[in-house]
Design a protein around this motif. Structure first.
Motif, short mmCIF file in Angstrom:
data_model
loop_
_atom_site.label_atom_id
_atom_site.label_comp_id
_atom_site.label_asym_id
_atom_site.label_seq_id
_atom_site.Cartn_x
_atom_site.Cartn_y
_atom_site.Cartn_z
N PRO A 22 10.68 -74.51 12.51
CA PRO A 22 9.48 -75.21 12.96
C PRO A 22 9.03 -74.81 14.37
O PRO A 22 7.84 -74.76 14.67
CB PRO A 22 9.86 -76.69 12.91
N VAL A 23 9.98 -74.49 15.25
CA VAL A 23 9.62 -74.07 16.60
C VAL A 23 8.84 -72.75 16.55
O VAL A 23 7.89 -72.54 17.30
CB VAL A 23 10.89 -73.92 17.47
N ALA A 24 9.21 -71.87 15.61
CA ALA A 24 8.50 -70.59 15.48
C ALA A 24 7.06 -70.83 15.02
O ALA A 24 6.14 -70.13 15.45
CB ALA A 24 9.24 -69.68 14.50
N ARG A 25 6.87 -71.81 14.12
CA ARG A 25 5.50 -72.11 13.69
C ARG A 25 4.66 -72.66 14.84
O ARG A 25 3.48 -72.32 14.99
CB ARG A 25 5.53 -73.10 12.53
N VAL A 26 5.26 -73.49 15.68
CA VAL A 26 4.54 -74.02 16.84
C VAL A 26 4.22 -72.89 17.82
O VAL A 26 3.09 -72.79 18.34
CB VAL A 26 5.37 -75.13 17.53
N LEU A 27 5.19 -72.01 18.06
CA LEU A 27 4.96 -70.87 18.96
C LEU A 27 3.87 -69.95 18.40
O LEU A 27 3.04 -69.44 19.16
CB LEU A 27 6.25 -70.09 19.18
N GLY A 29 1.41 -70.84 16.48
CA GLY A 29 0.14 -71.54 16.65
C GLY A 29 -0.37 -71.50 18.08
O GLY A 29 -1.57 -71.51 18.33
N LEU A 30 0.56 -71.45 19.04
CA LEU A 30 0.16 -71.44 20.45
C LEU A 30 -0.06 -70.04 21.02
O LEU A 30 -0.94 -69.83 21.84
CB LEU A 30 1.22 -72.16 21.30
N LEU A 31 0.76 -69.09 20.57
CA LEU A 31 0.74 -67.76 21.20
C LEU A 31 0.09 -66.68 20.35
O LEU A 31 -0.48 -65.74 20.89
CB LEU A 31 2.17 -67.33 21.54
N VAL A 32 0.20 -66.76 19.04
CA VAL A 32 -0.24 -65.66 18.18
C VAL A 32 -1.64 -65.92 17.62
O VAL A 32 -2.52 -65.04 17.68
CB VAL A 32 0.77 -65.43 17.04
N VAL A 33 -1.88 -67.08 17.07
CA VAL A 33 -3.14 -67.36 16.36
C VAL A 33 -4.35 -67.28 17.29
O VAL A 33 -5.35 -66.64 16.93
CB VAL A 33 -3.05 -68.73 15.63
N PRO A 34 -4.34 -67.86 18.50
CA PRO A 34 -5.53 -67.73 19.36
C PRO A 34 -5.84 -66.27 19.73
O PRO A 34 -7.00 -65.86 19.76
CB PRO A 34 -5.19 -68.55 20.60
N VAL A 35 -4.79 -65.49 19.99
CA VAL A 35 -5.00 -64.08 20.35
C VAL A 35 -5.54 -63.32 19.14
O VAL A 35 -6.45 -62.49 19.27
CB VAL A 35 -3.68 -63.46 20.85
N ALA A 36 -5.01 -63.59 17.95
CA ALA A 36 -5.49 -62.92 16.75
C ALA A 36 -6.95 -63.28 16.46
O ALA A 36 -7.75 -62.42 16.07
CB ALA A 36 -4.61 -63.29 15.56
N ARG A 37 -7.32 -64.53 16.65
CA ARG A 37 -8.72 -64.93 16.46
C ARG A 37 -9.64 -64.23 17.46
O ARG A 37 -10.75 -63.81 17.12
CB ARG A 37 -8.86 -66.44 16.60
N ARG A 38 -9.17 -64.10 18.70
CA ARG A 38 -9.98 -63.44 19.72
C ARG A 38 -10.18 -61.96 19.38
O ARG A 38 -11.28 -61.43 19.48
CB ARG A 38 -9.29 -63.59 21.07
N PHE A 39 -9.11 -61.28 18.94
CA PHE A 39 -9.24 -59.88 18.56
C PHE A 39 -10.08 -59.71 17.31
O PHE A 39 -10.79 -58.71 17.16
CB PHE A 39 -7.87 -59.24 18.36
N ALA A 40 -10.02 -60.66 16.39
CA ALA A 40 -10.82 -60.57 15.18
C ALA A 40 -12.31 -60.73 15.48
O ALA A 40 -13.15 -60.25 14.72
CB ALA A 40 -10.38 -61.63 14.17
#
Length: 147
Positions: A22-27, A29-40
């Motif tokens: 679960p900690v990996a899912r939170v990380l 959501g905080l570190l990977v998803v916003p950056v991926a949305r910005r690059f997309a």
């Protein structure tokens, strides 16, 4: 700074080795998803601007301090080109755009107020029906014409 870098390396290790925790899912959501949305959301124009700015920064680094001196030598000509642009024309275009936008907004505001506010409906009166006589198709003088 070293502590921040070590923290992010630890986050990457957790994300790579234990993605189901679960900690990996939170990380993620905080570190990977916003950056991926910005690059997309980047368009080819963004990438072209990035390439141009990178080339300019590379030229400055390649030439050392000389690039700044060369840019400073060209600044009077750049100021002259910028002053050749007629600012009054831009102001006139801006005022015309504001006038058109105000006229359009005024029309839409009038239509919105007419739609939102209840209309006072006048008292409807029905016209009294007048009894019509039946059509008189039998002409009294018609038998004389036949004879």
């Amino acid at each position: 700074m070293l502590i921040v870098a070590a923290f992010f390396v630890g986050c990457i290790v957790v994300l790579r080795l234990w993605p189901e925790v679960p900690v990996a899912r939170v990380l993620a959501g905080l570190l990977v998803v916003p950056v991926a949305r910005r690059f997309a959301a980047l368009t080819p124009g963004h990438w072209a601007l990035f390439a141009i700015l990178s080339a300019a920064a590379g030229a400055v680094v390649w030439m050392g301090g000389d690039m700044i001196i060369v840019s400073a030598m060209g600044s009077p000509e750049l100021a002259g080109v910028l002053m050749a642009v007629d600012v009054a024309a831009y102001l006139d275009a801006m005022l015309a755009a504001l006038a058109v936008a105000g006229a359009v907004r005024g029309t839409s505001l009038k239509l919105w107020v007419a739609r939102v506010l209840p209309r006072s409906r006048g008292r409807r009166t029905r016209a009294a029906r007048v009894a019509r006589k039946a059509a008189n198709d039998d002409d009294p003088a018609g038998w004389l014409a036949v004879a």
